[in-house]
Structure formats: structure tokens, C-alpha cells
Motif scaffolding. Structure first.
Motif, mmCIF file in Angstrom:
data_model
loop_
_atom_site.group_PDB
_atom_site.id
_atom_site.type_symbol
_atom_site.label_atom_id
_atom_site.label_comp_id
_atom_site.label_asym_id
_atom_site.label_seq_id
_atom_site.Cartn_x
_atom_site.Cartn_y
_atom_site.Cartn_z
ATOM 1 N N UNK A 21 51.652 -5.697 -28.213
ATOM 2 C CA UNK A 21 50.344 -5.416 -27.614
ATOM 3 C C UNK A 21 49.280 -6.250 -28.342
ATOM 4 N N UNK A 22 49.395 -6.328 -29.675
ATOM 5 C CA UNK A 22 48.411 -7.100 -30.447
ATOM 6 C C UNK A 22 48.534 -8.594 -30.152
ATOM 7 N N UNK A 23 49.756 -9.106 -30.093
ATOM 8 C CA UNK A 23 49.926 -10.540 -29.806
ATOM 9 C C UNK A 23 49.333 -10.861 -28.429
ATOM 10 N N UNK A 24 49.635 -10.006 -27.448
ATOM 11 C CA UNK A 24 49.113 -10.251 -26.094
ATOM 12 C C UNK A 24 47.586 -10.229 -26.098
ATOM 13 N N UNK A 25 47.029 -9.306 -26.872
ATOM 14 C CA UNK A 25 45.573 -9.166 -26.924
ATOM 15 C C UNK A 25 44.920 -10.388 -27.571
ATOM 16 N N UNK A 26 45.557 -10.893 -28.631
ATOM 17 C CA UNK A 26 44.943 -11.989 -29.394
ATOM 18 C C UNK A 26 45.325 -13.373 -28.859
ATOM 19 N N UNK A 27 46.352 -13.455 -28.036
ATOM 20 C CA UNK A 27 46.830 -14.761 -27.553
ATOM 21 C C UNK A 27 46.870 -14.771 -26.022
ATOM 22 N N UNK A 28 45.712 -14.925 -25.372
ATOM 23 C CA UNK A 28 45.701 -14.880 -23.907
ATOM 24 C C UNK A 28 46.547 -15.980 -23.266
ATOM 25 N N UNK A 55 46.765 5.427 -32.839
ATOM 26 C CA UNK A 55 45.341 5.228 -32.524
ATOM 27 C C UNK A 55 45.029 3.787 -32.103
ATOM 28 N N UNK A 56 44.336 3.655 -30.990
ATOM 29 C CA UNK A 56 43.896 2.335 -30.510
ATOM 30 C C UNK A 56 44.919 1.603 -29.655
ATOM 31 N N UNK A 57 46.146 2.092 -29.615
ATOM 32 C CA UNK A 57 47.207 1.375 -28.892
ATOM 33 C C UNK A 57 47.026 1.437 -27.378
ATOM 34 N N UNK A 58 46.724 2.636 -26.903
ATOM 35 C CA UNK A 58 46.671 2.839 -25.453
ATOM 36 C C UNK A 58 45.652 1.897 -24.793
ATOM 37 N N UNK A 59 44.488 1.766 -25.403
ATOM 38 C CA UNK A 59 43.445 0.902 -24.840
ATOM 39 C C UNK A 59 43.967 -0.525 -24.684
ATOM 40 N N UNK A 60 44.592 -1.029 -25.745
ATOM 41 C CA UNK A 60 45.053 -2.427 -25.713
ATOM 42 C C UNK A 60 46.160 -2.584 -24.671
ATOM 43 N N UNK A 61 47.105 -1.649 -24.648
ATOM 44 C CA UNK A 61 48.214 -1.766 -23.683
ATOM 45 C C UNK A 61 47.656 -1.735 -22.265
ATOM 46 N N UNK A 62 46.747 -0.797 -22.016
ATOM 47 C CA UNK A 62 46.239 -0.681 -20.642
ATOM 48 C C UNK A 62 45.431 -1.912 -20.227
ATOM 49 N N UNK A 63 44.790 -2.549 -21.200
ATOM 50 C CA UNK A 63 44.011 -3.747 -20.882
ATOM 51 C C UNK A 63 44.908 -4.951 -20.598
ATOM 52 N N UNK A 64 45.955 -5.110 -21.404
ATOM 53 C CA UNK A 64 46.764 -6.332 -21.306
ATOM 54 C C UNK A 64 47.922 -6.220 -20.300
ATOM 55 N N UNK A 165 53.327 -3.172 -40.896
ATOM 56 C CA UNK A 165 52.409 -2.149 -40.386
ATOM 57 C C UNK A 165 52.848 -0.762 -40.838
ATOM 58 N N UNK A 166 51.884 0.123 -40.995
ATOM 59 C CA UNK A 166 52.193 1.531 -41.268
ATOM 60 C C UNK A 166 51.820 2.334 -40.026
ATOM 61 N N UNK A 167 52.583 3.345 -39.720
ATOM 62 C CA UNK A 167 52.279 4.155 -38.546
ATOM 63 C C UNK A 167 50.984 4.920 -38.777
ATOM 64 N N UNK A 168 50.281 5.165 -37.681
ATOM 65 C CA UNK A 168 48.995 5.862 -37.790
ATOM 66 C C UNK A 168 47.845 4.881 -37.965
ATOM 67 N N UNK A 169 48.154 3.709 -38.556
ATOM 68 C CA UNK A 169 47.125 2.668 -38.704
ATOM 69 C C UNK A 169 47.669 1.334 -38.193
ATOM 70 N N UNK A 170 48.681 1.395 -37.322
ATOM 71 C CA UNK A 170 49.390 0.178 -36.910
ATOM 72 C C UNK A 170 48.456 -0.868 -36.289
ATOM 73 N N UNK A 171 47.559 -0.424 -35.424
ATOM 74 C CA UNK A 171 46.732 -1.405 -34.722
ATOM 75 C C UNK A 171 45.755 -2.087 -35.687
ATOM 76 N N UNK A 172 45.216 -1.309 -36.619
ATOM 77 C CA UNK A 172 44.329 -1.899 -37.642
ATOM 78 C C UNK A 172 45.123 -2.858 -38.515
ATOM 79 N N UNK A 173 46.312 -2.435 -38.930
ATOM 80 C CA UNK A 173 47.140 -3.276 -39.804
ATOM 81 C C UNK A 173 47.501 -4.592 -39.109
ATOM 82 N N UNK A 174 47.787 -4.486 -37.807
ATOM 83 C CA UNK A 174 48.178 -5.700 -37.067
ATOM 84 C C UNK A 174 46.977 -6.618 -36.842
ATOM 85 N N UNK A 175 45.814 -6.018 -36.589
ATOM 86 C CA UNK A 175 44.621 -6.828 -36.325
ATOM 87 C C UNK A 175 44.158 -7.547 -37.586
ATOM 88 N N UNK A 176 44.328 -6.895 -38.733
ATOM 89 C CA UNK A 176 43.839 -7.460 -39.989
ATOM 90 C C UNK A 176 44.907 -7.299 -41.055
#
Ligand code: NAD
Ligand code: UDX
Length: 486
Positions: A21-28, A55-64, A165-176
Motif C-alpha cells: 500500500x505504501x509503495x503504491x502510494x509513494x510510486x504512482x 492505523x492509517x492503512x485503510x485510507x491508503x488502500x482505499x485511495x490506491x 515495520x512494527x505492527x500498530x505503527x506500520x504505516x508511519x514506519x513505512x513512510x519514514x
């Protein structure tokens, strides 16, 4: 190798889903397809109800989703179309045969390698994202090279790119991410493959944070990082036992120790023991590796991390029984929290499972509440360790904390969910059996306030307030920090 325009990830779990989800979001400009042999899971990824909570995963998945992120069960097609393939399948501790209970089970990784060999049809960069023992890439390569011998169109490079990544903060960990680690073969072709993967991450990660190493260093670094993290928790938990016996307070010790910039203040939270699908499995994998290399001393050193963790869970359960006057048979105990940490519904290797098992052995009646774990999940985890009959007889699951605590002799906090910090403990106290106890396995509660309400309070890593135990003055409001016996 071609520039990476199509990525396929095999394994749509806690790592594959969020990472892609993060790769798709950051690499159009890149099309990302996540595949899994579990068709039901893929259907969930394609629905409104994702198979995991993060946290934050659903938004990114639904967008991409449907733009450059796809979930599919057609594994051969996704492999054929990919320039780069992540292997992100599970590598659980093996439960049979040689290495039982220690070695990671690599059958899923091998099966993916064989599927790639069969369906690739052209050049592919194959990336180990799963956590694997050192030199696992060699086995993958051997399988792929065999296919290459028979088909001149095929061409492979195997990279190691462990996930931190750690669970619970996966999207933050992946983004930064603190760092991205990529290991590859020390050859012109290996460097070329590494540079392709570096370019994917460079879409959003600064080059200075992308570390490239040889394949084996990368594989070992993942095991070492998890072992170091787990070791810090076992270290502070070992200190917590000394605190309980001496009157030192583990939070104060952690604070003072962590202030040393060489030590640092993170991952020093004493607890009922670490859980989750990674730490125990990866430390055991390291221990097994050491044993296979005839490094017995090193194996024993790391084994100690697991032994302290098991002991901490047992010690906490024993404390509960001891403080409830050495018998919990037929007593209702409320367990707040079942996931292995807050902000996830994941229960794999959660300490709650083991503490509950010990209490069920003592015939306690357990009533659970967790904001993100379903009743079915709690029952099935417990049935595995305590048997279905025991669980049916002694376990209840509630949809809120207050209900779980009604008529209970004690409350036990096993996950640090934020909502447990702000419960109306004064009202809850009134609905409980008296004397009422609270056991804080996560150090999230205000002990003084709870004692003022009337609770007997026990927390990991601090001696119980003697005044309350010796004179039974709970409820008079004269205790807390000013107590003469503190
Ligand atoms: P998971 O169990 O959540 O997901 C793995 C998925 O792979 C499952 O959905 C399974 O159906 C699928 N799968 C297995 N074999 C397959 C095959 N042959 N073809 C297609 N699909 C297949 O596991 P996870 O938690 O995502 O972990 C994956 C890897 O990443 C493990 O090696 C783990 O150690 C590592 N890791 C996990 C975390 C974490 O926090 N969970 C963090 C870092 C690294
Ligand atoms: C871990 C690693 O942190 C991550 O880098 C790796 O990729 C996968 O394994 P995870 O297991 O998801 O991540 O969560 P983590 O935050 O590390 O917590 C693991 C367990 O340790 C939890 O049960 C947590 O409650 C416990 N813990 C953590 C403590 O008891 N004390 C601490 O100070 C930190």
C-alpha cells in the motif's frame, strides 16, 4: 533488468499488505499487485473490511486500490507480469521434525520460489522480504537457477530486503523508515539489481537511509535487530523482578538508565513479556542457527532472552494467584487486553494467551475484553493452549471493559490500550467483589489514584505498597506517596 514498473508481492499479510500500500502510494508510476494463496484474504483486501487493522492503512488502500494497487489470487499471472517480486510469506517456527520449536519453517518461501521458477517467463528480480535465516537466499537462487538452465528467457537475481515495520505503527514506519536495508550479490549483476530496488525506495526515502550490503549481512541484520530489541525488553523485565524484591521502581530505573545517550530511552518499558509473531520466532531462529554452527555459548546467550520472557509471564500469573490469597479457583478475574500490543488486533504469541493459560490451570473464571480482538479469536487462541472444554467452561468475552469487570475479584491489564487509562475505575470498583485488586502488566495506571478508590494495586517492577497490605487501610485516602512504609 528492465526499470521496475510492475511489482508483485506474494503474501498479503501484515507485511505484504501495508508495504505494498505504501509503495503504491509513494510510486504512482509503479503498478503493484499483491497476491496470496488464501482467496478469502484477497477478497477481504478488495472489500470495505480489510483483513488487518493498522492505523492509517485503510485510507491508503482505499485511495490506491484500482489505480496502481491490486489484490489478486491469480499468482501465476502476477508473477509473469512483474519486473520485481517480493516474497512476503510467513516463516513461522517449525512445529515438526528437525528443528521443531526452534527453526523457522521455510516451506512457504520455497514454495513461492518454485512458483516463480515455473511461471516467470522472463527476467525477474526476486526479493526476500520475509525474515529468513542467513543464506536462505542461496536456496531460492538454486531453485531459480535450475529453471534458468532449461529456459534461456529466464534470468534472476535474488536480493534480501528485510522489513523492520512494527505492527500498530506500520504505516508511519513505512513512510519514514529509520533505514531500508538491501542486500545483494557482490557482482555487477547483483549491484544492478540492488540499484533497481534502491530506485523504488528513493521515491520517498532519502538515499542516506538506504543501506546496501552483501546478501548474508542483510539477512543476519534482521535477526540481529530483533534479537537486540527483544533483549532490551528481557533486560528491563529482569530488572523489574529485582525492583519488586527491593523497593526500587522499574519506571524510575528505566528513566535513569535510558537517559544515558549510549543506552537511549526506547524499548525499556517493563511488561508482562513481549509477544507478537516476530521476536520469539526470530530469536529462536538465531539460537537454532548458532547451534547449527556449533556456537553453543552464543546460542545459550540468546536463549536467555526467551527464558526470561517465559519466566516473566509465569511470574506475573503467579503473582496474581499469590495476591488473591493463593487461590483463584472459581474466582472471576477480568482480563483487559488480549492483542500483543495496542493498536493492533494481532494476537500471535500475545503474553495474554500465556497468562490466561496459567490462570485457567488454577481454575479461575476469566472474563475478557479487548477493543480489537473478536470473541472467536480469543477462544480459538486459548483453546490451542488450554483445550476447548476448559475454555467453554471458564471463559467469557465481553464487549466493554466495565461489563468484564462486574463482580470480578481482580482486574488484570495485559495490553496497554489507551482506553484502559481513562476507564471510570471508581464506578467499576463499586461493581466488583471486595477486596478488589488490580494487576497492571503494562504500567499504564495511576497507582495512587486507584489506591485512593480502594483497590489493592500491583504493578510490574514495583513493590506493593506495604501499608495497604499490612493494615488494610485501602480506601481511607491516606496512602500513596506519603505512606510511611513506602
Ligand atoms: P502473515 O501470516 O500475516 O502473511 C503471510 C501471507 O502469506 C499469508 O496470507 C499466507 O496465506 C501467504 N502465503 C503463504 N504461502 C504462500 C504461497 N506459497 N503463495 C501465496 N501466498 C502464500 O505474515 P506476516 O506477519 O506478514 O509476515 C511475513 C514475513 O515478514 C515473515 O517472515 C515475518 O517474520 C516477517 N515480518 C513480519 C513483521 C510483522 O510485524 N508481522 C515485521 C517484519 C517482518
Ligand atoms: C517487532 C520489531 O519492533 C519490528 O522492527 C520488526 O519488524 C517486527 O517485530 P512488533 O512485534 O510488531 O515489531 O512490535 P514491537 O513494538 O516491537 O513490540 C513487540 C512486543 O514487545 C509487544 O508485545 C510489546 O508490547 C513489547 N514491548 C515493546 C515491551 O514489552 N516493552 C517495550 O519497551 C517495547
Amino acid at each position: 533488468f528492465r526499470e521496475v514498473k510492475n511489482i508483485t508481492c506474494v503474501g498479503a499479510g501484515y507485511v505484504g499488505g501495508p508495504t505494498c500500500a505504501m509503495i503504491a502510494c509513494k510510486c504512482p508510476d509503479i503498478r503493484v499487485t499483491v497476491v496470496d494463496m488464501n482467496a478469502e484474504k484477497i477478497a477481504q483486501w478488495n472489500s470495505d473490511e480489510l483483513p488487518i487493522f493498522e492505523p492509517g492503512l485503510e485510507e491508503v488502500v482505499k485511495r490506491q486500490r484500482g489505480t496502481n494497487l491490486f489484490f489478486s489470487s491469480d499468482v501465476p499471472k502476477a508473477i509473469r507480469e512483474a519486473d520485481l517480486i517480493f516474497i512476503s510469506v510467513n516463516t513461522p517456527t517449525k512445529m515438526y521434525g528437525r528443528g521443531k520449536g526452534m527453526a523457522p519453517d521455510l516451506k512457504y518461501v520455497e514454495s513461492v520460489a518454485r512458483t516463480i521458477a515455473e511461471h516467470a517467463g522472463g527476467p525477474k528480480i526476486v526479493v526476500e522480504k520475509s525474515t529468513v535465516p542467513v543464506r536462505a537466499a542461496e536456496s531460492i537462487k538454486t531453485i531459480l537457477m535450475e529453471a534458468q538452465k532449461h529456459n534461456r528467457e529466464l534470468h534472476f537475481q535474488v536480493l534480501s530486503n528485510p522489513e523492520f515495520l512494527a505492527e500498530g505503527t506500520a504505516m508511519k514506519d513505512l513512510a519514514k523508515p529509520d533505514r531500508v536495508l538491501i542486500g545483494g550479490e557482490s557482482s555487477p549483476e547483483g549491484y544492478e539489481a540492488v540499484s533497481h530496488l534502491v530506485r523504488v525506495y528513493e521515491h520517498w526515502v532519502d538515499r542516506s537511509r538506504i543501506i546496501t550490503t552483501n546478501t548474508w549481512s542483510s539477512e543476519l541484520s534482521k535477526l540481529a535487530a530483533n534479537a537486540f530489541l527483544a533483549q532490551r525488553i528481557s533486560s528491563i523485565n529482569a530488572i523489574s523482578a529485582i525492583c519488586e524484591a527491593t523497593g526500587a521502581d522499574v519506571s524510575e530505573v528505566a528513566h535513569a538508565v535510558g537517559y544515558d545517550s549510549r543506552i537511549g530511552n526506547k524499548f525499556l518499558q517493563a511488561s508482562v513479556g513481549f509477544g507478537g509473531s516476530c521476536f520469539q520466532k526470530d530469536v529462536l531462529s538465531l539460537v537454532y542457527l548458532c547451534e547449527s554452527l556449533n556456537l553453543g555459548k552464543v546460542a545459550n546467550y540468546w536463549r536467555g532472552v526467551i527464558e526470561i520472557n517465559d519466566w516473566q509471564r509465569r511470574r506475573f500469573a503467579d503473582k496474581i494467584v499469590g495476591e488473591l490469597f493463593n487461590t483463584v479457583a472459581g474466582k472471576k478475574i477480568a482480563i483487559l487486553g488480549f492483542s500483543f500490543k495496542k493498536n493492533t488486533g494481532d494476537t500471535r504469541e500475545s503474553s495474554a494467551i500465556y497468562v490466561a493459560k496459567h490462570l485457567l490451570e488454577e481454575c479461575a473464571e476469566l472474563s475478557f475484553y479487548d477493543p480489537k480482538v473478536t470473541e472467536a479469536q480469543i477462544r480459538s487462541e486459548l483453546a490451542l493452549v488450554s483445550g476447548k472444554e476448559t475454555v467453554d467452561r471458564l471463559v467469557k468475552v465481553h464487549s466493554n471493559a466495565a461489563q468484564a469487570c462486574e463482580k470480578a475479584h481482580a482486574i488484570v491489564i495485559l495490553t496497554e490500550w489507551d482506553e484502559f487509562k481513562t476507564l471510570d475505575y471508581a464506578s467499576i470498583y463499586k461493581t466488583m467483589q471486595h477486596p478488589s485488586a488490580i494487576f497492571d502488566g503494562r504500567l499504564i495506571l495511576d497507582k495512587k489514584q486507584l489506591r485512593e478508590i480502594g483497590f489493592r494495586v500491583f504493578a510490574i517492577g514495583s513493590a506493593p505498597e506495604q501499608a495497604y497490605n499490612m493494615f488494610g487501610t485501602a480506601g481511607c485516602g491516606s496512602g500513596g506517596d506519603s505512606s510511611p512504609n513506602r
